[in-house]
Design a protein around this motif. Structure first.
Motif, PDB file in Angstrom:
ATOM      1  N   LEU A 341      43.701 -22.355  -0.135  1.00  0.00           N
ATOM      2  CA  LEU A 341      44.284 -22.756   1.143  1.00  0.00           C
ATOM      3  C   LEU A 341      45.731 -23.148   0.891  1.00  0.00           C
ATOM      4  N   GLN A 342      46.613 -22.769   1.800  1.00  0.00           N
ATOM      5  CA  GLN A 342      48.017 -23.148   1.654  1.00  0.00           C
ATOM      6  C   GLN A 342      48.566 -23.743   2.941  1.00  0.00           C
ATOM      7  N   ARG A 343      49.601 -24.597   2.743  1.00  0.00           N
ATOM      8  CA  ARG A 343      50.329 -25.247   3.830  1.00  0.00           C
ATOM      9  C   ARG A 343      49.371 -25.987   4.769  1.00  0.00           C
ATOM     10  N   TRP A 344      48.583 -26.855   4.130  1.00  0.00           N
ATOM     11  CA  TRP A 344      47.570 -27.632   4.838  1.00  0.00           C
ATOM     12  C   TRP A 344      48.176 -28.846   5.548  1.00  0.00           C
ATOM     13  N   ASN A 345      49.401 -29.224   5.191  1.00  0.00           N
ATOM     14  CA  ASN A 345      50.032 -30.383   5.819  1.00  0.00           C
ATOM     15  C   ASN A 345      50.456 -30.062   7.249  1.00  0.00           C
ATOM     16  N   THR A 346      50.402 -31.049   8.125  1.00  0.00           N
ATOM     17  CA  THR A 346      51.036 -30.919   9.435  1.00  0.00           C
ATOM     18  C   THR A 346      52.486 -31.408   9.325  1.00  0.00           C
ATOM     19  N   LEU A 347      53.296 -31.110  10.327  1.00  0.00           N
ATOM     20  CA  LEU A 347      54.703 -31.472  10.310  1.00  0.00           C
ATOM     21  C   LEU A 347      54.984 -32.609  11.290  1.00  0.00           C
TER      22      LEU A 347
END
Length: 372
Positions: A341-347
């Motif tokens: 899984l990639q870019r699991w962070n929210t902004l």
């Protein structure tokens, strides 16, 4: 000798990353003759098929160490001068004064001042995904798009310079490594992929490491789930994707076992000579794709912590997949980790990634794996 690998702690650390939200991950840690391999979670969220530590995986920019090593081997043979201008070899791709000012070494250590081509690919070629504008559909639309590396290079070379050649800090740019691939092809009369396979992959004795021949990953592998900072919800599988958009800068497929073997051979001076290895570990400041200033050498960067031994290696990401492979400076201990899984962070409102439990769990895994 007592086993220096705490299998129970490593098993728990891998499981912790999965429970923090990672669909699946697998890893190998080595210390001398002792080996631990572990996995947690699923390779397919729809079927529940489990991940396995022997799976093949897209390793992203870990490929850069392989490409750098191939260039250094050509330098050792006298075909390439590390401090020669790239315009001497590729005058059509980097013409004029820039071609004379930018050296091969500056490409390898990201101090060329050449821009990253990726932000320019969508508006210029109408072919690279722009998730900010079009959403996940743009990724789906271009799964099978075949890119011409010279077109991608032209975007990076034609974009406004991000710094003076040789200036500090440098800026991490895939344009540099696409140029290195063209350089290797120019001086060897073969493709960069063929040269890297012969001079690096086969030399290291890697059996499960190859460049892709199509959009699919051959052999047992996990699906790769891209979240794009919460904009793709639920995360979507992009394990089938034409990797010509990165070429020999980030397209390699490997296993955690092969990556550990490769870095062990590299750090032992069995891929490039001692002088070349010393130059690979001579670092300067480079701004990463995440906007952080990191120490970067020639296709290698250190992982350092106060009072701890230094590790050397590289990380990498692709759509849905991530990898980190590092080896202790003395070669005694190694770690390779793959996640699906990639870019699991929210902004947040300013566009900065927010902390996620996966971040802390991965850091804990790395600490246990590298330092015990």
């Amino acid at each position: 000798m007592k086993n220096p690998l705490d299998s129970a702690a490593l098993d728990a650390a891998v499981d912790h990353v999965h429970r923090a939200g990672m669909p699946g991950l697998f890893a190998e840690v080595r210390h001398g003759d002792h080996v631990w391999r572990g996995a947690a979670g699923v390779a397919d969220t729809a079927t529940g098929r489990p991940v396995d530590a022997g799976m093949r995986h897209r390793v992203g920019s870990v490929t850069k160490t392989f490409t750098a090593a191939a260039v250094l081997r050509q330098a050792e043979s006298g075909r390439i001068g590390l401090d020669a201008p790239i315009g001497r070899y590729l005058p059509k791709l980097v013409p004029g004064e820039r071609g004379e000012a930018i050296t091969v070494r500056m490409l390898i250590n990201h101090t060329s001042g050449l821009a990253e081509y990726l932000p320019y690919a969508y508006p210029s070629l109408k072919a690279f995904p722009d998730l900010a504008e079009t959403g996940a559909q743009s990724l789906d639309d271009h799964r099978f798009t075949r890119f011409d590396p010279e077109e991608l290079i032209a975007l990076g070379v034609g974009a406004p310079a991000v710094g003076a050649p040789g200036g500090a800090p440098g800026l991490y740019s895939n344009t540099n490594y696409l140029l290195l691939a063209e350089l290797v092809a120019e001086v060897t009369g073969t493709t960069a992929e063929e040269c890297i396979t012969r001079d690096v992959i086969e030399r290291a004795g890697l059996r499960d490491t190859t460049f892709p021949t199509g959009p699919e990953i051959e052999g047992p592998h996990s699906r790769l789930y891209e979240a794009w900072f919460g904009k793709i919800d639920p995360p979507r599988d992009y394990s089938v994707f034409d990797m010509s958009w990165t070429g020999p800068s980030a397209s390699l497929i490997s296993t955690v076992a092969d990556l550990n073997l490769f870095y062990a051979q590299l750090m032992a001076g069995k891929i490039v000579g001692p002088s070349s290895l010393e130059q690979m570990r001579r670092t300067g400041p480079v701004i990463s794709q995440e906007g952080k200033v990191i120490a970067y050498g020639l296709g290698l960067h250190p992982v350092e912590a106060p009072g701890r031994p230094t590790f050397w290696g590289h990380g990498g990401t692709v759509w849905g997949g991530g990898t980190l492979a590092v080896t202790r400076a003395d070669g005694a201990r190694q770690m390779a980790v793959a996640v699906n899984l990639q870019r699991w962070n929210t902004l947040d409102a300013s566009g900065r990634p927010q902390p996620h439990p996966i971040d802390a769990a991965l850091d804990s895994l790395y600490q246990v794996a590298m330092y015990g």
